[in-house]
Structure formats: C-alpha cells, structure tokens
Design an enzyme around this catalytic site. Structure first.
Site, PDB file in Angstrom:
ATOM      1  N   ALA A  73      -5.955  11.095  -1.779  1.00 37.06           N
ATOM      2  CA  ALA A  73      -7.303  10.385  -1.681  1.00 37.06           C
ATOM      3  C   ALA A  73      -7.258   9.260  -0.368  1.00 37.06           C
ATOM      4  O   ALA A  73      -7.990   9.131   0.292  1.00 37.06           O
ATOM      5  CB  ALA A  73      -7.469   9.789  -3.001  1.00 37.06           C
ATOM      6  N   GLU A  74      -5.964   8.618  -0.569  1.00 42.57           N
ATOM      7  CA  GLU A  74      -6.062   7.450   0.232  1.00 42.57           C
ATOM      8  C   GLU A  74      -5.830   7.806   1.775  1.00 42.57           C
ATOM      9  O   GLU A  74      -6.364   7.191   2.686  1.00 42.57           O
ATOM     10  CB  GLU A  74      -5.000   6.178  -0.155  1.00 42.57           C
ATOM     11  CG  GLU A  74      -4.827   5.173   0.796  1.00 42.57           C
ATOM     12  CD  GLU A  74      -4.504   3.728   0.034  1.00 42.57           C
ATOM     13  OE1 GLU A  74      -4.583   2.775   0.865  1.00 42.57           O
ATOM     14  OE2 GLU A  74      -4.155   3.740  -1.053  1.00 42.57           O
ATOM     15  N   THR A  75      -4.924   8.732   2.007  1.00 40.12           N
ATOM     16  CA  THR A  75      -4.774   9.306   3.405  1.00 40.12           C
ATOM     17  C   THR A  75      -6.323   9.725   3.788  1.00 40.12           C
ATOM     18  O   THR A  75      -6.315   9.377   5.191  1.00 40.12           O
ATOM     19  CB  THR A  75      -3.658  10.546   3.366  1.00 40.12           C
ATOM     20  OG1 THR A  75      -2.666  10.067   2.822  1.00 40.12           O
ATOM     21  CG2 THR A  75      -3.540  11.009   4.516  1.00 40.12           C
TER      22      THR A  75
END
Length: 134
Positions: free
Chosen positions: A54-56
């Site tokens: 998700a953060e990527t």
C-alpha cells in the site's frame, strides 16, 4: 522520477518483497506482490506486507502528483485487513482521494487472485519542495 537513487533499487524493500508495478498514472497506480515469501507464522499474508504494498503504490502516486520540483513523503498509513490471502498474488490499486499543494491522500485497495478485497489502506503524503541538488 527526479532524485531517485537508481544505484539502490535492488536494495529497496519493494524489490525484496517481489512487488511489481504494472501501471503508472497520476490517477491510478497498480502493482502486484506474491503471497509466498511474505507470510506470517500462520501461513497467511503478513499485514506488514499489505502495508508495504500500500505505501509503495500510494507513494508512487504521491510522487506522480507532486510535480517536478516537489517530493511526496509518507505521513500517515492506515490499513484494514478484511480477509486472509494464503497463496498467489495480491494486486493493489492506488487512486487519489485528495491532491493538494501540501498534502495528498490515496486509497489503496488490495485484492486476491479471485478479486476479493483483502485490505483497504489510506496513505497521506506531505508534499515538500525538492532539496537543491536532489
């Protein structure tokens, strides 16, 4: 992306976790990640792996929306894990909820091979001017 350290790419967490970006657009960033190799001790996809995917994806979307003279940095990440993934690939899709001059927020929906939602995440990025020389 300007300022990207290409000499460090093989040492990044997304590469080590097998994340592959399949679509790059300011309105939609898509990527996949294998479940194998990213498990917790019960044989399920690790929640931290969902968070990494998700953060990527959200960070890439943030960078694509930040503008050439700016950088986007993760400020807050929230993940809700709906169901377990045990095998195959999970796919994440990041779409903007808000794109502003100082912050951007993205929703990231992660699904399993059968299209079932396994995780919903929200990432807020802060947008800053790129440091000189970066």
């Amino acid at each position: 992306m300007p300022g990207l350290r290409t000499d460090l790419l093989d040492q990044t967490l997304p590469v080590r976790m097998g994340i592959e970006i399949t679509e790059w657009d300011p309105k939609r960033v898509v990527g996949t990640m294998p479940v194998a190799g990213n498990l917790q001790p019960y044989g399920l996809l690790h929640g931290g792996a969902n968070a990494t995917l998700a953060e990527t994806l959200g960070s890439i979307a943030g960078a694509l929306n930040a503008g050439e003279d700016n950088v986007a940095l993760g400020l807050e990440l929230s993940c809700t894990h709906h169901r377990a993934a045990r095998s195959g690939l999970v796919t994440g899709v990041a779409t903007p909820l808000h794109v502003g001059s100082s912050t951007s927020t993205f929703e990231i929906v992660i699904t399993d091979d059968e299209g079932r939602r396994t995780c919903t995440a929200r990432l807020t990025c802060i947008v800053r001017r790129r440091p000189p020389g970066a």
